[in-house]
Design a protein around this motif. Structure first.
Motif, PDB file in Angstrom:
ATOM      1  N   ASN A 316       0.828  -1.210   0.000  1.00 30.86           N
ATOM      2  CA  ASN A 316       0.000   0.000   0.000  1.00 30.86           C
ATOM      3  C   ASN A 316       0.860   1.257   0.000  1.00 30.86           C
ATOM      4  O   ASN A 316       0.534   2.235  -0.668  1.00 30.86           O
ATOM      5  N   ASP A 415     -22.110  -4.481   3.743  1.00 35.07           N
ATOM      6  CA  ASP A 415     -21.857  -5.362   4.887  1.00 35.07           C
ATOM      7  C   ASP A 415     -22.786  -4.997   6.035  1.00 35.07           C
ATOM      8  O   ASP A 415     -23.439  -3.945   6.009  1.00 35.07           O
ATOM      9  N   ILE A 428     -12.597   9.160   5.635  1.00 34.68           N
ATOM     10  CA  ILE A 428     -11.884   7.889   5.465  1.00 34.68           C
ATOM     11  C   ILE A 428     -11.321   7.695   4.053  1.00 34.68           C
ATOM     12  O   ILE A 428     -10.495   6.817   3.853  1.00 34.68           O
ATOM     13  N   GLY A 444      -6.658  -2.939  13.263  1.00 35.91           N
ATOM     14  CA  GLY A 444      -5.440  -2.669  12.495  1.00 35.91           C
ATOM     15  C   GLY A 444      -5.674  -1.929  11.196  1.00 35.91           C
ATOM     16  O   GLY A 444      -6.804  -1.623  10.811  1.00 35.91           O
ATOM     17  N   ALA A 446      -3.468   0.913   8.182  1.00 36.53           N
ATOM     18  CA  ALA A 446      -2.781   2.212   8.190  1.00 36.53           C
ATOM     19  C   ALA A 446      -3.641   3.314   7.589  1.00 36.53           C
ATOM     20  O   ALA A 446      -3.234   4.460   7.519  1.00 36.53           O
ATOM     21  N   GLY A 447      -4.830   2.979   7.138  1.00 30.43           N
ATOM     22  CA  GLY A 447      -5.726   4.001   6.578  1.00 30.43           C
ATOM     23  C   GLY A 447      -5.336   4.431   5.176  1.00 30.43           C
ATOM     24  O   GLY A 447      -5.552   5.570   4.784  1.00 30.43           O
ATOM     25  N   LEU A 448      -4.744   3.502   4.396  1.00 23.43           N
ATOM     26  CA  LEU A 448      -4.331   3.875   3.031  1.00 23.43           C
ATOM     27  C   LEU A 448      -5.255   3.305   1.968  1.00 23.43           C
ATOM     28  O   LEU A 448      -5.409   3.860   0.887  1.00 23.43           O
ATOM     29  N   GLY A 449      -5.888   2.165   2.296  1.00 22.21           N
ATOM     30  CA  GLY A 449      -6.624   1.399   1.288  1.00 22.21           C
ATOM     31  C   GLY A 449      -7.682   2.186   0.537  1.00 22.21           C
ATOM     32  O   GLY A 449      -7.714   2.161  -0.696  1.00 22.21           O
ATOM     33  N   SER A 474     -22.347  -0.915   6.271  1.00 25.95           N
ATOM     34  CA  SER A 474     -21.871   0.069   5.282  1.00 25.95           C
ATOM     35  C   SER A 474     -22.161  -0.430   3.881  1.00 25.95           C
ATOM     36  O   SER A 474     -22.266  -1.644   3.645  1.00 25.95           O
ATOM     37  N   PHE A 476     -20.590   0.467   0.100  1.00 24.11           N
ATOM     38  CA  PHE A 476     -19.687   1.200  -0.803  1.00 24.11           C
ATOM     39  C   PHE A 476     -20.158   0.956  -2.230  1.00 24.11           C
ATOM     40  O   PHE A 476     -20.361  -0.196  -2.631  1.00 24.11           O
TER      41      PHE A 476
HETATM   42  P1  ADP Z   1      -6.886   0.475   5.767  1.00 22.99           P
HETATM   43  O1  ADP Z   1      -6.000   0.544   4.571  1.00 22.99           O
HETATM   44  O2  ADP Z   1      -6.195   0.657   7.051  1.00 22.99           O
HETATM   45  O3  ADP Z   1      -7.863  -0.661   5.734  1.00 22.99           O
HETATM   46  P2  ADP Z   1      -8.936   2.149   4.704  1.00 22.99           P
HETATM   47  O4  ADP Z   1      -8.558   3.408   4.027  1.00 22.99           O
HETATM   48  O5  ADP Z   1      -9.347   1.011   3.846  1.00 22.99           O
HETATM   49  O6  ADP Z   1      -7.800   1.796   5.702  1.00 22.99           O
HETATM   50  O7  ADP Z   1     -10.144   2.460   5.683  1.00 22.99           O
HETATM   51  C1  ADP Z   1     -10.043   3.558   6.542  1.00 22.99           C
HETATM   52  C2  ADP Z   1     -10.980   3.404   7.707  1.00 22.99           C
HETATM   53  O8  ADP Z   1     -12.325   3.406   7.256  1.00 22.99           O
HETATM   54  C3  ADP Z   1     -10.825   2.117   8.457  1.00 22.99           C
HETATM   55  O9  ADP Z   1      -9.779   2.208   9.395  1.00 22.99           O
HETATM   56  C4  ADP Z   1     -12.170   2.003   9.139  1.00 22.99           C
HETATM   57  O10 ADP Z   1     -12.182   2.828  10.278  1.00 22.99           O
HETATM   58  C5  ADP Z   1     -13.107   2.589   8.116  1.00 22.99           C
HETATM   59  N1  ADP Z   1     -13.760   1.560   7.271  1.00 22.99           N
HETATM   60  C6  ADP Z   1     -13.451   1.207   6.012  1.00 22.99           C
HETATM   61  N2  ADP Z   1     -14.295   0.255   5.540  1.00 22.99           N
HETATM   62  C7  ADP Z   1     -15.168   0.006   6.545  1.00 22.99           C
HETATM   63  C8  ADP Z   1     -16.297  -0.879   6.689  1.00 22.99           C
HETATM   64  N3  ADP Z   1     -16.686  -1.697   5.704  1.00 22.99           N
HETATM   65  N4  ADP Z   1     -16.967  -0.859   7.856  1.00 22.99           N
HETATM   66  C9  ADP Z   1     -16.601  -0.024   8.860  1.00 22.99           C
HETATM   67  N5  ADP Z   1     -15.550   0.813   8.801  1.00 22.99           N
HETATM   68  C10 ADP Z   1     -14.836   0.844   7.658  1.00 22.99           C
END
Ligand code: ADP
Length: 486
Positions: A316, A415, A428, A444, A446-449, A474, A476
């Motif tokens: 990532n 979900d 986010i 866990g 890093a909040g990059l995905g 949620s 998406f």
């Molecule tokens: P990471 O790469 O750490 O997974 P993301 O950018 O994907 O981080 O997600 C950032 C934040 O968004 C997550 O840490 C979580 O708090 C929130 N998040 C993402 N997807 C979901 C989901 N399906 N349900 C609840 N919270 C979510």
């Protein structure tokens, strides 16, 4: 009432000026229709009235009614300003022209000047407004004649150029050596000759002390008493220019350090990835070894799983670095959605990502084929599903899709997990953003995905949206377009 010779009667009755004939005892003996409408009295009411009761004599702002004593004066006629007291008590500003007749009677010609007075007050107001705008303008405002001689300048001019008002008036910009670059001056006057004005011309000018300043100059031609003049408004931009240069330097430095940081992260990640791949390979081999006990294997599995997390984090970081330096590469081909989703399902199964307490559905619909990047779509879907799995402990995860009106596809990943509060929903998608709280830390990441997903989806011509309710789950949604239709 007295009567007039017939030939004057018509004029007397129709002239739009109030006419009063006054006898030596100050009494009105004759008044025309205009006098009636101006005063509000009938002829009968006016007849015999003392003129002093009709025309204000005590107002200190007006001279006393001189015409009342005109008998004693030499003048034959006199024009003065007064107030006429209307029948209603309202005072009307009037101009009175008093004429002494040979028979000793007075003829007063009275004109309502309230309209003119209002106008002149309005003119004075406008004049005051423009004068204030001229004088208090912090920019230099100057008027020059066709020869370039300064006719009027404001304090702003004196402050910006350092000359006193006396030193400037009557002299020209050439005499004051204001222009630094004569070519610049000629260029500007060429524009004024062509267009009649110039707006925010970037130039350099010289102050009295020789200092060169940056200015934005606006010139416009205007007519004063039918003679052409120039009006200039000049803004000193020296400090702004300096600030801009400083700002640019700071930005360049920040960009440079950002680039260095990105390069460092990329290099570091690559360096970590090589030994990590070794660790992963060996732990995978150890997992397959038969003579290890199940306790040993559990420990090796921990090494393997944490190693996988670390590798995903490193990947990532590399991905984000590529996005920042615009190095993300795409490879487009005919992509079947059913094949794509089958591959996603297999990857999740193979990696052991699916959870027994969470049902996983991919809604089957008619296959859609679009020209897009299958690997990138796989990456986005895997990430959204990993998140869904990470944040859902029970219930279900559902993937569906449908064709968009533009011939693209909209994917939906739903979900029944912990959900995301409204305030966090837009955050986010920013890199390094996670929902802060014990839960997020425990799960866990890093909040990059999502930042990576958003960037990929936008590069593929789509958008990503989120609907979520805390505690309920949620959803998406993201779209991609057919690259052939782009
Ligand atoms: P990471 O790469 O750490 O997974 P993301 O950018 O994907 O981080 O997600 C950032 C934040 O968004 C997550 O840490 C979580 O708090 C929130 N998040 C993402 N997807 C979901 C989901 N399906 N349900 C609840 N919270 C979510």
């Amino acid at each position: 009432m007295e009567s007039l010779p017939e030939q004057y009667q018509f004029i007397f009755e129709h002239v739009p000026v109030a006419i009063f004939r006054i006898n030596t005892g100050n009494k009105i003996v004759l008044a025309n229709p205009s006098a009636q409408s101006l005063s509000g009295y009938t002829f009968e009411g006016l007849q015999g009235m003392d003129i002093g009761d009709l025309i204000e004599t005590e107002n200190p702002s007006h001279p006393p009614l001189k015409f009342l004593s005109i008998e004693n004066e030499k003048e034959e006629s006199l024009v003065t300003d007064h107030e006429l007291i209307h029948e209603s008590g309202r005072k009307i500003p009037v101009q009175v022209s008093a004429n002494k007749c040979p028979d000793g009677f007075l003829h007063l010609f009275i004109r309502d000047v309230s309209q003119e007075q209002r106008q002149s007050i309005a003119y004075r107001e406008i004049e005051k407004r423009y004068e204030t705008a001229f004088k208090s303008n912090p920019d230099s405002v100057a008027i020059t004649d066709v020869a370039g001689t300064f006719i009027e300048v404001n304090q702003g001019f004196c402050r910006i150029f350092g000359w006193s008002m006396d030193e400037v008036l009557g002299r020209t910009a050439v005499e004051l050596d204001i222009w630094v670059d004569i070519q610049e001056r000629d260029q500007m006057f060429e524009i004024i000759r062509r267009d009649g004005f110039v707006f925010n011309f970037d130039a350099r000018m010289r102050r009295k002390d020789g200092e060169v300043i940056n200015v934005l100059a606006s010139f416009t031609m205007m007519m004063l008493s039918d003679v052409p003049h120039n009006l200039s408004v000049i803004r000193d931009t020296t400090s702004r220019k300096k600030m801009e240069v400083e700002l640019r330097k700071t930005m360049e430095k920040a960009e440079e350090s950002d680039r260095l940081k990105t390069t460092f992260l990329t290099n570091l990640s690559h360096e970590i990835r090589t030994p990590m791949n070794g660790i992963m390979g060996i732990s995978e081999l150890l997992l397959g070894e038969e003579h290890y006990t199940s306790e040993h294997k559990e420990l090796i599995k921990i090494i393997y799983d944490r190693g996988k997390d670390l590798l995903s984090l490193i990947n990532n970081i590399i991905e984000v670095s590529k996005i920042e330096t615009k190095q993300t590469r795409y490879s487009f081909s005919e992509t079947s959605v059913t094949e794509l989703l089958d591959a996603v399902r297999s990857s999740l199964k193979l990696n052991g990502d699916l959870k027994p307490a969470v049902q996983f559905h991919i809604e089957s619909s008619e296959d859609i084929v679009i020209f897009s990047d299958a690997d990138r779509l796989h990456q986005v879907l895997m990430h959204l599903l990993h998140n869904a799995l990470k944040f859902t402990d029970k219930g279900e995860i559902r993937v569906s899709y449908e064709k968009t009106d533009e011939g693209g596809i909209e994917f939906v990943v739903q979900d029944t997990g912990i959900g995301i509060s409204e305030e966090n929903q837009s955050l986010i998608f920013e890199r390094f953003r996670r929902v802060e709280g014990d839960d997020a830390i425990a799960r866990g990441g890093a909040g990059l995905g999502l930042a990576i997903c958003k960037s990929i989806i936008e590069d593929l011509g789509g958008t990503i949206d989120l609907k979520s309710k805390l505690g309920e789950g949620s959803e998406f949604r993201f779209t991609v377009i057919d690259q052939n239709r782009r």
